[in-house]
Design a protein around this motif. Sequence first.
Motif, PDB file in Angstrom:
ATOM      1  N   ALA A   4       0.746  -9.765  -0.456  1.00  0.00           N
ATOM      2  CA  ALA A   4       0.792  -8.688   0.525  1.00  0.00           C
ATOM      3  C   ALA A   4      -0.036  -7.500   0.053  1.00  0.00           C
ATOM      4  N   TYR A   6       0.442  -3.436   0.012  1.00  0.00           N
ATOM      5  CA  TYR A   6       1.574  -2.520   0.145  1.00  0.00           C
ATOM      6  C   TYR A   6       1.261  -1.182  -0.520  1.00  0.00           C
ATOM      7  N   THR A   7       2.056  -0.184  -0.170  1.00  0.00           N
ATOM      8  CA  THR A   7       1.909   1.157  -0.724  1.00  0.00           C
ATOM      9  C   THR A   7       3.177   1.527  -1.478  1.00  0.00           C
ATOM     10  N   THR A  12      -2.035   2.299  -3.050  1.00  0.00           N
ATOM     11  CA  THR A  12      -2.060   1.030  -2.336  1.00  0.00           C
ATOM     12  C   THR A  12      -2.428  -0.092  -3.292  1.00  0.00           C
ATOM     13  N   TYR A  14      -2.356  -4.660  -3.873  1.00  0.00           N
ATOM     14  CA  TYR A  14      -2.027  -5.980  -3.374  1.00  0.00           C
ATOM     15  C   TYR A  14      -1.345  -6.728  -4.501  1.00  0.00           C
ATOM     16  N   ALA A  22       7.976  -6.521  -5.440  1.00  0.00           N
ATOM     17  CA  ALA A  22       6.533  -6.777  -5.467  1.00  0.00           C
ATOM     18  C   ALA A  22       6.009  -6.779  -6.895  1.00  0.00           C
ATOM     19  N   PHE A  61       8.737   0.077  -1.779  1.00  0.00           N
ATOM     20  CA  PHE A  61       7.350   0.052  -1.299  1.00  0.00           C
ATOM     21  C   PHE A  61       7.342  -0.151   0.207  1.00  0.00           C
ATOM     22  N   ARG A  62       6.168   0.086   0.819  1.00  0.00           N
ATOM     23  CA  ARG A  62       5.990  -0.110   2.253  1.00  0.00           C
ATOM     24  C   ARG A  62       4.852  -1.096   2.482  1.00  0.00           C
ATOM     25  N   TYR A  63       5.113  -2.055   3.344  1.00  0.00           N
ATOM     26  CA  TYR A  63       4.073  -3.026   3.681  1.00  0.00           C
ATOM     27  C   TYR A  63       2.991  -2.376   4.536  1.00  0.00           C
ATOM     28  N   GLU A  64       1.741  -2.734   4.268  1.00  0.00           N
ATOM     29  CA  GLU A  64       0.626  -2.388   5.126  1.00  0.00           C
ATOM     30  C   GLU A  64       0.208  -3.633   5.916  1.00  0.00           C
ATOM     31  N   GLY A 109       1.856  -2.818   9.540  1.00  0.00           N
ATOM     32  CA  GLY A 109       2.481  -3.795   8.661  1.00  0.00           C
ATOM     33  C   GLY A 109       3.927  -4.086   9.009  1.00  0.00           C
ATOM     34  N   TRP A 186       2.886 -10.927   4.875  1.00  0.00           N
ATOM     35  CA  TRP A 186       2.055 -11.382   3.763  1.00  0.00           C
ATOM     36  C   TRP A 186       1.175 -12.527   4.247  1.00  0.00           C
TER      37      TRP A 186
END
Length: 284
Positions: A4, A6-7, A12, A14, A22, A61-64, A109, A186
């Motif tokens: 994925a 993510y931030t 940011t 991966y 993560a 974390f936050r998904y992008e 995301g 993802w």
Amino acid sequence: MRFATYTAEDETYYGAITDAGAVALSPDFPQWPTLLDVVQAGELGALTAAAEGRAVTHTDFRYEMVLPNAQRILCVGVNFPDRNAEYKDGSAQPKYMSLFPRFASGFTGHDRPLIRPPENHTLDYEGEVAIVIGKGGRRIKAEDAYDHIAALTICNEGTIRDWVRHAKFNVTQGKNWDKSGSIGPWIVPFTDASQLDDARIVTRVNGEVRQDDTLNRMMFPIREEIAYISTFMTLQPGDVIVTGTPTGSGARFDPPIYLKPGDVVEIEVNGIGTLRNGIEDEVV
């Protein structure tokens, strides 16, 4: 393995996604700044090897959008038999597939809100499987098409329905509102034909099943999609093809049931995962 974008802590990354959190992998591969670069280099295997036995680096974390810098996203429209019947125009199965482009800015995301614009409130959902091209090519034969897939993901191909027909021959406007759709959570490396041949799409809105169908019922199977698209354009590593949605989108209810703030859409595909998004109004 699941990879994925993510931030976390305003950075940011991966990396690999586990049940515990993560695992940041991007710091290990400065030669590939983004997950798209990894795909284009054909090195998802290197990420898999690097993730083995690694400890989680982020739990908050936050998904992008999984490939936020994807350059070409091509969508296949009206690709299930019941979807064709939904149009109630008496037409038989079309000879050729319908296609239209989407841009990365139109997607967000997993667990991020889809945005309903003030100009129009006909925001609709479309649950789909998306494929990521790993090996480019032109005039790819259908029997060789799976050899060109690097990974799979899920798409909510969100649409502002009233804007789809603003002009005579296109759907571009209704398909590209900022953050009206999502891709993620993802990508899953593609290793076996059964990942697609046995895949099932289930879309739920607030827990209610709205779409439920299998990819093997597509009018234009994914092998044919790759063959047809590569006839007129050279597919490149990192290209994304969104392969078609089953019947049951909100526009086809009588009266239509469009998404509104507070709704939650979940799209589940066996072997890939579940993509979930809430709905919010745009702040202007």
